[in-house]
Enzyme design. Sequence first.
Site, mmCIF file in Angstrom:
data_model
loop_
_atom_site.group_PDB
_atom_site.id
_atom_site.type_symbol
_atom_site.label_atom_id
_atom_site.label_comp_id
_atom_site.label_asym_id
_atom_site.label_seq_id
_atom_site.Cartn_x
_atom_site.Cartn_y
_atom_site.Cartn_z
ATOM 1 N N HIS A 14 0.926 -1.177 -0.170
ATOM 2 C CA HIS A 14 0.225 0.253 0.179
ATOM 3 C C HIS A 14 0.833 1.473 -0.158
ATOM 4 O O HIS A 14 0.788 2.580 -0.895
ATOM 5 C CB HIS A 14 -0.717 0.058 1.306
ATOM 6 C CG HIS A 14 -1.612 1.102 1.530
ATOM 7 N ND1 HIS A 14 -1.618 2.065 2.185
ATOM 8 C CD2 HIS A 14 -2.871 1.417 0.498
ATOM 9 C CE1 HIS A 14 -2.409 3.164 2.685
ATOM 10 N NE2 HIS A 14 -3.028 2.843 0.987
ATOM 11 N N GLU A 17 -3.364 8.251 7.153
ATOM 12 C CA GLU A 17 -4.590 7.250 6.504
ATOM 13 C C GLU A 17 -5.285 6.087 7.504
ATOM 14 O O GLU A 17 -6.464 6.355 7.513
ATOM 15 C CB GLU A 17 -4.373 6.799 5.500
ATOM 16 C CG GLU A 17 -5.541 5.767 4.900
ATOM 17 C CD GLU A 17 -4.897 5.311 3.548
ATOM 18 O OE1 GLU A 17 -5.493 5.020 2.699
ATOM 19 O OE2 GLU A 17 -4.142 6.022 3.170
ATOM 20 N N GLU A 77 1.774 1.579 -3.855
ATOM 21 C CA GLU A 77 1.259 2.099 -4.009
ATOM 22 C C GLU A 77 0.476 3.914 -4.086
ATOM 23 O O GLU A 77 1.237 4.402 -5.062
ATOM 24 C CB GLU A 77 0.266 1.749 -3.411
ATOM 25 C CG GLU A 77 -1.896 2.624 -4.845
ATOM 26 C CD GLU A 77 -2.847 2.452 -3.396
ATOM 27 O OE1 GLU A 77 -2.808 3.696 -3.969
ATOM 28 O OE2 GLU A 77 -3.051 1.793 -3.245
ATOM 29 N N HIS A 78 1.299 4.141 -3.351
ATOM 30 C CA HIS A 78 1.268 5.740 -2.788
ATOM 31 C C HIS A 78 2.467 6.303 -3.796
ATOM 32 O O HIS A 78 2.213 7.444 -4.025
ATOM 33 C CB HIS A 78 1.176 6.279 -1.583
ATOM 34 C CG HIS A 78 -0.094 6.137 -1.134
ATOM 35 N ND1 HIS A 78 -0.621 7.669 -0.281
ATOM 36 C CD2 HIS A 78 -1.204 5.114 -0.397
ATOM 37 C CE1 HIS A 78 -1.566 7.099 0.705
ATOM 38 N NE2 HIS A 78 -1.878 6.043 0.208
#
Length: 458
Positions: free
Chosen positions: A80, A160, A83-84
């Site tokens: 993840h 997040e 991905e950012h």
Amino acid sequence: MNSAVDLPLGLADLSFAASGEALVRRTVLPSGVRILSEQVPGARSATLGYWVAVGSRDESDAVPASGERAAVPASFGSTHFLEHLLFKGTNTRTALDIAISFDSVGGEHNAMTAKEYTCYYAKVQDRDLPMAVEVIADMLASSLLDPTEFENERGVILEELSMAEDDPGDVANERFFSAVLGAHPLGRPIGGSPQTIRDAKRDAVWEHYRANYRPQDLVVTAAGAVDHDLLVSGVERALRGAGWDLDTAASPVARRATRPAEIVRGAAVVAVERPIEQANLLIGVPGIVATDERRVTMSVLNSILGGGMSSRLFQEIRERRGLAYSVYSFSGSYSDAGVFGLYAGCAPAKATQVAELMLGELDRLADGGVTADELRRAVGQLSGGAALALEDSDTRMSRLGRAEISMGEFADLDESLRRLHLVTVDDVKALAGDLAARPFSVSAVGSVTDDMFAALAR
């Protein structure tokens, strides 16, 4: 189409007509890159996806054994995190350049990290598809993972995670997966934990990126107003321009094994006390794998039990008793495991009663089966929903990606409807009985305690 079309990894070119006069084409490049398109008559936009079959389940703090997908250690949450980072700049584009590329044409672009894959996608007008092909290829193939951006994004991801921790529904869902699937990698949170994100090292994420983002790992899908030949040439040109070697021959990576894993329940009851007005309640069991022949039956069962306003859970718990506003059932399937669950948001004082009623409805389905009228309504609901979803090129693009990465076959609307109409009342009852006999886990967030649900666990 009269049946599903197999997608053999070793077949270089494939073309066939799908329902609604759509044309599906697939090309496997010598480098192992797979490109699939669905051309939809009359469409003026297109949705594009770049998929890599690496998700949160592939992370490990230890060097994986031979044959596992991840080639290097990658702490939990690294997929993840990566991905950012791919939005933060390449050799030729800054993060702002990437954003402007899509904003200036009214396009949409984003990404998603799942448990078994990562997808970078965009939706644009047909004339802007070549731009989207080039920009996402550049992001995926030549990201810098700049050390300064790495630290900035670490803070973003921690925020997040904090946002998710403030959402009781998200907390209940994460605890639910861990409780049902136990130590299986699918039971871990996709985003990792604050501690693993704080501990993540740029070099480790970089190695994770280099090991898993290769031509043989990549699947490109596009649906809507798309010309397949132009898509293939555009992808090849963009990847070469981003620095990838497409001349070295390689076979596409093998799909994941689909033999069901042995699941050991992580916990019978997990209660997280929070001073909030509602209890967010999840009850569930291990489900079925994505390729299980009963997956269509599962959709029908889910529709009857908790998939709409006429479902049993909605009628019994909301309409007849007024105990909840939101109540439903759901299922999630992966290569070697799955989950099936029931959800309700209710007053903490009513949580035990609601949990008992939800389990009671599943037991009633297992013991007494369903009526022909319920089956007819469920098939109608699912048929209509499937047809309406395919009005959107996003759904078609995602269907291509899942077909290639997970299923190894493509089923169009006509084939999906044919399979739906083959489901019988006996099929639904048998699957309900199987699920009801599995060990339950309860996840609850709110003014709740473990003791409230101890008697339900079995």
